[in-house]
Design a protein around this motif. Structure first.
Motif, PDB file in Angstrom:
ATOM      1  N   UNK A  42       0.847  -1.189   0.000  1.00 30.44           N
ATOM      2  CA  UNK A  42       0.000   0.000   0.000  1.00 30.44           C
ATOM      3  C   UNK A  42       0.889   1.247   0.000  1.00 30.44           C
ATOM      4  N   UNK A  43       0.326   2.396  -0.372  1.00 31.94           N
ATOM      5  CA  UNK A  43       1.105   3.624  -0.191  1.00 31.94           C
ATOM      6  C   UNK A  43       1.275   3.895   1.308  1.00 31.94           C
ATOM      7  N   UNK A  44       2.322   4.593   1.684  1.00 32.21           N
ATOM      8  CA  UNK A  44       2.561   4.962   3.077  1.00 32.21           C
ATOM      9  C   UNK A  44       1.522   6.002   3.479  1.00 32.21           C
ATOM     10  N   UNK A  45       0.689   5.645   4.434  1.00 36.80           N
ATOM     11  CA  UNK A  45      -0.469   6.492   4.729  1.00 36.80           C
ATOM     12  C   UNK A  45      -0.053   7.831   5.326  1.00 36.80           C
ATOM     13  N   UNK A  46       1.008   7.847   6.116  1.00 36.28           N
ATOM     14  CA  UNK A  46       1.435   9.108   6.710  1.00 36.28           C
ATOM     15  C   UNK A  46       2.045  10.043   5.661  1.00 36.28           C
ATOM     16  N   UNK A  68      -0.805  11.501   3.764  1.00 33.77           N
ATOM     17  CA  UNK A  68      -1.503  12.553   4.497  1.00 33.77           C
ATOM     18  C   UNK A  68      -0.796  13.888   4.323  1.00 33.77           C
ATOM     19  N   UNK A  69       0.543  13.809   4.146  1.00 28.04           N
ATOM     20  CA  UNK A  69       1.319  15.040   3.988  1.00 28.04           C
ATOM     21  C   UNK A  69       0.900  15.814   2.744  1.00 28.04           C
ATOM     22  N   UNK A  87      -1.904  16.870   2.030  1.00 30.67           N
ATOM     23  CA  UNK A  87      -2.794  17.972   2.421  1.00 30.67           C
ATOM     24  C   UNK A  87      -2.012  19.242   2.703  1.00 30.67           C
ATOM     25  N   UNK A  95       0.193  16.630  12.267  1.00 35.22           N
ATOM     26  CA  UNK A  95       0.060  15.270  11.750  1.00 35.22           C
ATOM     27  C   UNK A  95       1.322  14.432  11.869  1.00 35.22           C
ATOM     28  N   UNK A  96       2.414  14.871  11.274  1.00 33.71           N
ATOM     29  CA  UNK A  96       3.600  14.024  11.208  1.00 33.71           C
ATOM     30  C   UNK A  96       4.634  14.412  12.254  1.00 33.71           C
ATOM     31  N   UNK A  97       5.326  13.426  12.786  1.00 33.49           N
ATOM     32  CA  UNK A  97       6.307  13.683  13.838  1.00 33.49           C
ATOM     33  C   UNK A  97       7.622  14.200  13.293  1.00 33.49           C
ATOM     34  N   UNK A  98       7.575  15.271  12.515  1.00 31.78           N
ATOM     35  CA  UNK A  98       8.798  15.850  11.959  1.00 31.78           C
ATOM     36  C   UNK A  98       9.362  16.856  12.949  1.00 31.78           C
ATOM     37  N   UNK A 149       9.727   3.509   0.628  1.00 29.62           N
ATOM     38  CA  UNK A 149       9.119   4.169   1.792  1.00 29.62           C
ATOM     39  C   UNK A 149       9.332   3.377   3.078  1.00 29.62           C
ATOM     40  N   UNK A 150       9.351   2.057   2.957  1.00 32.37           N
ATOM     41  CA  UNK A 150       9.565   1.245   4.163  1.00 32.37           C
ATOM     42  C   UNK A 150      10.968   0.649   4.242  1.00 32.37           C
TER      43      UNK A 150
END
Lengths: 532, 532
Positions: free
Chosen positions: B71-75, B78-79, B81, B91-94, B379-380
């Motif tokens: 699957x695509x990386x969901x997080x 989300x970016x 947006x 949203x993201x832990x950056x 991505x993973x």
């Protein structure tokens, strides 16, 4: 709220000081580190003597057939002949450093004790310029230079940075068995992928235990490899050992559609996404369950050093301004590594959350058997982390700050995150409707887990939780804020959700933006819940 | 010896100039590149219009079930947006860049036209200091800075460096189908691992074709994944298409113990270990065989730009001192990518051999379908290459040298390798016993393949080739030289060897050391062959 670790006593503080002093003594005794291009690295030479500790258990039945079958990289092996300086190598296709178009680097960094300056203060005396030349080693100026770092290296990392990492690991975690080792990684994302290939096999019907809500990218790494995650129930302290024991004791392969799990993937501190942190007592209980069922533990703990004091209810809660490094170290809740008498833990550490994510440099710690297999894969998966990051972090951590300076940086970082956390929590107190949203203030990491009560929602249970959650998410985007949806993190997304959650982070936004964001999120919730 | 590519005519030179000029025109038209922290990157925006070209074929049946299921990386999704600047992200832990302890970097590099200076000439006016600040973008000084590069990025790479790579790929290879894309890699080692996971499946009984002698690390990547390599016969121009066709036409699954290969792994230029280079005619013939048998091609060509003039028999052979970039480009033997009307090629490029290996930065080029699957794995598997290398190479290649400057660097590099090659070949002429050792002077890359005649050996066939080869290798080590053993590179090591080879490289040693090394290697051979 009680402290998660026991309050350090004088013996513990003295032990940490002894470990710190021991590092310098060992280095003085060992003399200059001589390690040229693609030098082999055996981290054992950087450890304190471990003769009084037992060795780790063997994990043959846990290791995958793929991993078992990996040969050593024959070309990297051949390089071992080059430890004899009289041998001329026509063996490996390593470019000559005369062909590297970088002659010298320098970068500005804060001196230890003067952290969190920003660019407009570059002329500040607390900012230091450090320089790396191409041939510093030959010139006798340094133990590491660009001619080495910019060439090929070994998957086991450059001895220079691995010395620092080994010492740091011993200082902070001090595993209770003898034959632990570290291996560098390209960050914990890559480390997990490699660890899964090492421990799991689709054709064995392997499965994995994880927290019922877990890091979505980790789940996305397991699933395409055919490894089914099973979620263990959680409370405010994270994964519940009794639930885990019950699951494993009553495991039925047929109804579960998978072999009984032989591995636990856990994020014990500042868990992603829930922010929960396992206490020492909780960790001991979980470790016992793992011993009982022969479970290997993957410990993913990138937020470990961001262990904050409890939130007192005020944005302006003061942080501990003058903590010494011994107290900081002794006050940390222990890693599973520190409890790991069997050598059943692979711990993933990373510089991403504590220095810079762009370095793509981290490390794993585990028993010699596991690390050896990990490195065999690294040789073909990525050749280890890039040399640019290795030398830059070495120059900063080892040569500029030293171990104590780095620990002071971590204290300063934790204090910065504590302030950020307090701001977000104060905004939540102010703007969220407490009749439907509740949360537990996190004590570690960068995530806040917001629980929305479905029972209070006018359309529940007529509409399923996933739908209501999606509506709130969309509304929040319209209102101008992005939070992560709870369902993205579900270990078993095919079962119906029984709670509604959102993950918010205080890592990146400014104080002002966090206030705006939470106010907007509150609006989105009020609108969905039809609250005035 | 004829040139490998056709000699470029005026039309071809004009076409290269047109492509070069087109890059700047497109950039001028597009305006400033706006791409912040973890910005998404779609390389299509950096390509010339391709409306007149057809799209690539689909490769559904070639792709592995593991890859199909990613699957695509969901997080990361989300970016997306966040392209709306009014949205505040919780949203993201950056991490926030205020927590990055690097304020400013600078490095000294050669100006275009003045390459291969060394450190003692740092004050030379032909050396340039370039600087990167933390907040250059906000200050309007640059399109890329440390606050972006040191944070998390996307697996698809930063738009800044990917623009340069896309343009470079189009300029050099210009694939004949429309929907080609590039993706960044952590070097070709990691790229191959990802490509194997994408195209191969153990449970399908998959196998792969390769040159009968191939890069040992590549073979070590295939085998533990349960993918059996089969070696295709080679001559001086590398892989022989007739042999490949015959193998495939008569493929018997049962006797081979594997499914008919659906992928060819080839190193067409300066092949590792043999140094052989496929001519254009050879490439066309191999491509036809691949079309006939529906074979996908993995093209591993890190030495592509090190295409040298033929060796004339003298160490001091002069190199082409003043080559213009159009002639250089048009004179290169075409990549499979340039012949790839079907989109059946995944090409792996790397900066390791042409800039610095320590950057761990390269890229792959393939059809949109393949690249999309490749990125889902990246991505993973690693989150793409590290940000430090991305910004440093961008600063050097894009901002300091530009496309023409980089091509001039490649010309200078090729000339440097030509001199190194000539030195090694002169030493071989001088020191090796030609009655038993023979070789073909390589025209690309960094490897020389030395063939030892077993029939001349006093103990052959009483002792098998592997044993004699091992004895010579050990003797060479004792004498003080390391060459790679031919058997290390055998695609099918379980079959008996019918030739005896050693691989020598001219990449790293100095002229003097190469002379010494080959003299020693000659001694080792003489001793084993009992030659006076």
């Amino acid at each position: 709220m009680p402290s998660l670790a026991a309050f350090p006593n004088d013996t513990e503080l003295a032990e940490k000081r002894r470990l710190l002093n021991g590092i310098q003594e060992r280095r003085d005794k060992a003399g200059k580190l001589v390690a040229g291009v693609a030098a082999a690295c055996d981290v054992d030479q950087f450890k304190a003597p471990t003769s009084e500790k037992p060795n780790a258990k063997r994990w043959d039945s846990h290791i995958s057939p793929e991993s078992q079958s990996r040969p050593p990289c024959i070309l990297k092996q051949a390089a071992s002949h080059l430890s004899n300086p009289d041998i001329v190598s026509l063996g490996g296709g390593l470019p000559s450093s005369e062909c590297f178009p970088f002659y010298e680097w320098s970068f500005k960094v804060p001196t230890a004790q003067h952290f969190f300056k920003d660019q407009d203060e570059l002329e500040d005396p607390t900012v230091q310029t450090v320089t790396i030349g191409k041939h510093d080693v030959k010139a006798g100026l340094s133990e590491y230079d660009l001619s080495i770092a910019l060439n090929y290296g070994q998957a086991s990392g450059s001895p220079q940075i691995m010395r620092f990492i080994t010492e740091h690991t011993e200082l902070v975690y001090n595993p209770p068995y003898a034959d632990w080792k570290v291996a560098p990684t390209v960050g914990s994302t890559g480390a997990l992928e490699q660890t899964i290939r090492l421990l799991f096999d689709r054709s064995r019907g392997d499965s994995v235990l994880a927290e019922e809500y877990s890091f979505s990218t980790a789940l996305e790494t397991f699933v395409p490899q055919g490894i089914k995650p099973f979620g263990v129930k959680m409370d405010d302290e994270g994964l519940m050992p009794e639930s885990m024991d019950a699951m494993l004791t009553s495991w039925d392969e047929k109804s579960r559609g998978a072999r009984k799990p032989h591995v636990l993937y856990t994020i014990p501190s500042g868990q992603n996404p829930t922010g929960a942190t396992q206490s020492l007592q909780r960790r001991r209980a979980i470790y016992s369950v793992c011993q009982k069922h022969d479970i290997f533990i993957i410990e993913d703990e990138p937020y470990y050093f961001i262990q904050m004091p409890p939130y007192q209810g005020n944005e302006s809660d003061s942080v501990q301004a003058s903590e010494d490094v011994e107290s900081f170290l002794a006050g940390l809740v222990p890693s599973y590594l520190s409890l790991d008498i069997d050598g059943r833990v692979l711990r993933m550490d990373s510089f991403s959350k504590v220095l810079v994510p762009g370095s793509r440099l981290g490390w794993v710690t585990a028993s010699a058997q596991i690390i050896e297999r990990f490195l065999r894969h690294a040789e073909v998966a990525n050749q280890g982390p890039n040399g640019m990051s290795q030398i830059m972090l070495w120059k900063l951590l080892d040569q500029t700050w030293g171990h104590e300076g780095y620990l002071k940086w971590l204290i300063a970082l934790k204090n910065a995150y504590t302030q950020k956390r307090n701001m977000l929590l104060a905004a939540c107190d102010k703007f969220l409707p407490k009749s439907v949203v509740s949360w537990t203030p996190p004590t570690t990491g960068m995530f806040l887990w917001l629980k929305c009560d479905p029972l209070q929602h006018p359309e529940y249970p007529a509409r399923p939780i996933e739908e209501i959650e999606g509506e709130i998410f969309d509304q929040a985007i319209k209102t101008g804020v992005l939070c992560a949806r709870g369902t993205w993190f579900r270990a078993e997304p095919d079962t119906p959700a029984d709670g509604m959650f959102f993950r918010a982070t205080y890592a990146s936004a400014t104080a002002e933006a966090m206030g705006t964001a939470i106010e907007r999120f509150g609006e989105a919730i009020r609108r969905s819940y039809q609250i005035e």
